[in-house]
Design a protein around this motif. Structure first.
Motif, PDB file in Angstrom:
ATOM      1  N   ILE A 142       0.850  -1.206   0.000  1.00 55.17           N
ATOM      2  CA  ILE A 142       0.000   0.000   0.000  1.00 55.17           C
ATOM      3  C   ILE A 142       0.883   1.252   0.000  1.00 55.17           C
ATOM      4  O   ILE A 142       0.537   2.270  -0.599  1.00 55.17           O
ATOM      5  CB  ILE A 142      -0.943  -0.002   1.239  1.00 55.17           C
ATOM      6  N   GLU A 143       2.047   1.120   0.631  1.00 58.35           N
ATOM      7  CA  GLU A 143       2.987   2.243   0.707  1.00 58.35           C
ATOM      8  C   GLU A 143       3.341   2.780  -0.690  1.00 58.35           C
ATOM      9  O   GLU A 143       3.615   3.973  -0.860  1.00 58.35           O
ATOM     10  CB  GLU A 143       4.255   1.764   1.444  1.00 58.35           C
ATOM     11  N   ARG A 195     -12.795   4.309   1.068  1.00 60.41           N
ATOM     12  CA  ARG A 195     -12.609   5.650   1.604  1.00 60.41           C
ATOM     13  C   ARG A 195     -11.313   5.738   2.425  1.00 60.41           C
ATOM     14  O   ARG A 195     -10.473   6.611   2.228  1.00 60.41           O
ATOM     15  CB  ARG A 195     -13.812   6.020   2.481  1.00 60.41           C
ATOM     16  N   TRP A 196     -11.115   4.778   3.354  1.00 58.17           N
ATOM     17  CA  TRP A 196      -9.930   4.807   4.214  1.00 58.17           C
ATOM     18  C   TRP A 196      -8.645   4.633   3.401  1.00 58.17           C
ATOM     19  O   TRP A 196      -7.646   5.286   3.652  1.00 58.17           O
ATOM     20  CB  TRP A 196     -10.040   3.738   5.306  1.00 58.17           C
ATOM     21  N   LEU A 197      -8.696   3.728   2.423  1.00 58.26           N
ATOM     22  CA  LEU A 197      -7.497   3.463   1.621  1.00 58.26           C
ATOM     23  C   LEU A 197      -7.126   4.699   0.795  1.00 58.26           C
ATOM     24  O   LEU A 197      -5.945   5.073   0.704  1.00 58.26           O
ATOM     25  CB  LEU A 197      -7.746   2.246   0.720  1.00 58.26           C
ATOM     26  N   LEU A 208      -6.493  -6.281   7.259  1.00 62.29           N
ATOM     27  CA  LEU A 208      -5.122  -5.782   7.190  1.00 62.29           C
ATOM     28  C   LEU A 208      -5.063  -4.447   6.463  1.00 62.29           C
ATOM     29  O   LEU A 208      -4.344  -3.526   6.875  1.00 62.29           O
ATOM     30  CB  LEU A 208      -4.230  -6.818   6.508  1.00 62.29           C
ATOM     31  N   THR A 209      -5.814  -4.316   5.384  1.00 56.77           N
ATOM     32  CA  THR A 209      -5.831  -3.053   4.648  1.00 56.77           C
ATOM     33  C   THR A 209      -6.390  -1.930   5.517  1.00 56.77           C
ATOM     34  O   THR A 209      -5.850  -0.821   5.558  1.00 56.77           O
ATOM     35  CB  THR A 209      -6.682  -3.202   3.366  1.00 56.77           C
ATOM     36  N   ILE A 210      -7.463  -2.241   6.240  1.00 55.61           N
ATOM     37  CA  ILE A 210      -8.063  -1.215   7.111  1.00 55.61           C
ATOM     38  C   ILE A 210      -7.096  -0.852   8.226  1.00 55.61           C
ATOM     39  O   ILE A 210      -6.874   0.325   8.519  1.00 55.61           O
ATOM     40  CB  ILE A 210      -9.417  -1.702   7.672  1.00 55.61           C
ATOM     41  N   ALA A 211      -6.488  -1.873   8.838  1.00 54.39           N
ATOM     42  CA  ALA A 211      -5.534  -1.602   9.920  1.00 54.39           C
ATOM     43  C   ALA A 211      -4.385  -0.731   9.411  1.00 54.39           C
ATOM     44  O   ALA A 211      -3.951   0.212  10.077  1.00 54.39           O
ATOM     45  CB  ALA A 211      -4.998  -2.920  10.482  1.00 54.39           C
TER      46      ALA A 211
END
Lengths: 415, 415
Positions: B288-289, B319-321, B381-384
């Motif tokens: 994601i980085e 939205r969060w991502l 994991l993506t949300i965290a």
């Protein structure tokens, strides 16, 4: 009872000509004197609203109307008020007398059909004659439930109760909460969930899941624990829980490990109330006292699962009940939606936890048993009674305790 | 790793002639030097047993045999030992070289078929030529999985991994417990279960029910609470719980209300491990980085439910991502068993909690993504990661933390 807001009560409109016995029918249904009963036509001078607890459906509002056919100035007002009742009735009851069905009844009939209000036709005063066969055939064809009654003699009242259970809309027949009144918002329950051979792999059984969800829905929370870890779990709490709920099979162990000042009951008793009629079940359960060796006992299971080793309905419950009675009983098992038409040979009928039945079905069964004069109970109550833990398990339920005391109950309390 | 008893490991028999590259295949699969690799026929002098962790399947025991066709006194012994391997292998891998299939391979093939041992055929050294088409057709007809590989160059290793995932018996591909290692016997977990619009009436969602059951199966117990009552529930305990598990959607609130010295993670991360490959997901999530606005992201949902208002996969997670990436991403949603054949256009693939997929299906998807060079993650994991709570949520999982540190992770900890 008085605390239920009027809007949440089931509104039952009672329609019919003057003097067909609407008031005496209402009295018979509720076993209370609600309105003045008289054989002079038109005694009821206004639409009488009576909020009451009609077990097992719960809070209802009967609206007992004057006849639409009424005449005169006072009559005009009555007719107007009666019309308003159509707007408010969740269900209707048309009360008529044998032999007098006419334009008046047809008008009400048409009005209710047009509004899609579910309704029941009661032919009252059948002691004076039987309802017309052509008429009955028409109702049957239209799928309109009808009942023949002699309300003043109490005849047909159970039939009407059964018809009501069939007719009442879902949202009124299903109670809002499994244990919302027992575990207030912000409070905590402990749920004791034994893991035995019957528990499907990786799952919890439905009453357990529904109870957890109900607790969360009521802004409360819960501990879920097996019976072996219960004592540790209770020790871990700074304040005791509001309620301990156990699977009936672990009653004695859980009763022993739960301090006496903590309310304790079983999932099966919670579901006796949620899916059935706890007060009626309590009365039925106390008939165990009169059971004799050799008596026939009906056991009705909602799911048709393959019976396994220590099956509760086939092995454990019969064993505990026979130990209490002190001799062999003759058990008959039915499964799923099967239920015997002729119940007369049974001394007791016991329903399971009923997760796979809706409340309407369970209540219908209870009324069928009442009609046949057969006491009814469920797994949890029968087990609690047989194990001598009945009174303690009922303590959280005031209405059930009242019924228990009325019947002279004073069972032992196991701590 | 060493603590898993041999009997519980998946036994993989590696069969084949001398010098077909069994040892180098094993090395490539496990990325470790297990046995001596040499191009002199018959270097492996005994059935070499190697217990190892083959992610994501878990503890395996590779049994690398000498060729049955071996000759001489030493060879006799080898043949005998190889025969014993048939008795012990849960699955087999026949390793052969392009162009050398003969009576020897047929004998092993027949032996494995007769024993109903599932097996895979690997044509190794494909750099020296392609496998025979008639041969391939026969394997396809018999439904025997086959893989073309050049093990020393690392080619075909992911294909073999995928074939293994398809072939491994259920009891080895499914981990025994969701959180048994995190909540020891006698200990307690707190499960935070928000009740939102997506929660079906009167039910809990499957990962919650499975987690409760898993805790009970491990002789532990749990508290079930909504996020709003969590603080009160924790205050009620004399000793803190071993673990707090939350729905990902309540991560920040629960992270804030749970003291830092209490382990905390999410159902979705537990299921990343239980239904997928947590370590691979951690690696994928850290990609994601490198996400840039405009990148394509695949979101795969196992249940084909009708998306509603604040749906996690359609609204909240995107939205969060996007907030984390700092710009719009292009999301592609697939549902049920659909999964794109061509993954090359995606910069990230995110699986849901996977309650409706079995582990075999999720692992296959992960390998497919690996083959296409696409990082994979899951909802939790993506949300965290997007919410900056990744490191804290991984703390209970040492292997995942190792992978995180290896990739230079040192995200913020929100208390």
């Amino acid at each position: 009872m008085k605390s239920t807001p009027k809007g949440l009560r089931l509104h039952i409109g009672l329609f019919g000509r003057r003097n067909v016995g609407k008031s005496s029918l209402l009295n018979a249904l509720t076993r209370q004197d609600v309105s003045i009963v008289s054989n002079v036509a038109g005694t009821t001078t206004d639409a009488v609203e009576k909020p009451m607890e009609m077990l097992p459906i719960g809070p209802v509002l009967f609206i007992d109307t004057a006849g639409i056919d009424d005449v005169g100035a006072l009559g005009e007002m009555r007719v107007q008020k009666t019309q308003q009742v159509f707007d408010r009735a969740d269900i209707g009851i048309i009360v008529t007398e044998v032999g007098v069905w006419g334009d008046f009844e047809e008008a009400i009939f048409a009005q209710l059909q047009e509004r899609k209000t579910p309704f029941i036709v009661v032919f009252n005063k059948t002691d004076l004659g039987a309802p017309d066969a052509t008429h009955i055939a028409r109702l049957d064809q239209l799928d309109v439930p009808w009942v023949a009654a002699a309300a003043e003699k109490g005849e047909g009242v159970l039939d009407l109760r059964e018809a009501l259970i069939r007719t009442v809309p879902d949202e009124f027949i299903n109670p809002p909460s499994i244990l919302g009144d027992l575990v207030p918002s912000g409070e905590m329950a402990v749920l004791v969930v034994p893991i035995d051979m019957e528990a499907p792999k990786g799952r919890l059984i439905l009453p357990q899941v529904q109870s957890i969800r109900d607790i969360l829905d009521n802004d409360a929370y819960c501990m879920v624990v097996k019976e072996r870890e219960l004592r540790d779990a209770l020790d871990r709490l700074k304040r005791p829980p509001a309620l301990v709920v156990t699977d009936s099979q672990a009653f004695l162990k859980v009763g022993g490990d739960t301090p006496n000042d903590i309310n304790m009951t079983s999932f099966s008793i919670l579901f006796a109330r949620f899916k059935g009629d706890l007060v009626e079940y309590v009365r039925g359960t106390m008939a165990i006292e009169n059971l004799q060796p050799g008596d026939r006992v009906l056991i009705a299971e909602s799911c048709a699962h393959h019976p396994i080793g220590e099956d509760i309905g086939r092995v454990k419950l019969p064993r505990w009940l026979q130990q209490y009675v002190g001799g062999k009983l003759e058990f008959v098992h039915v499964q799923g939606h099967d239920f015997p038409d002729d119940l007369s040979s049974f001394s007791l009928a016991i329903n399971c936890g009923s997760c796979m039945w809706n409340r309407r079905e369970v209540l219908s069964r209870i009324v069928k048993c009442q009609q046949a004069g057969v006491p009814t109970s469920n797994y949890g109550l029968t087990i609690a009674y047989s194990l001598g833990i009945f009174e303690r398990a009922l303590k959280p339920f005031p209405a059930a305790m009242d019924a228990y005391r009325e019947l002279g109950g004073s069972g032992p309390i196991i701590g």
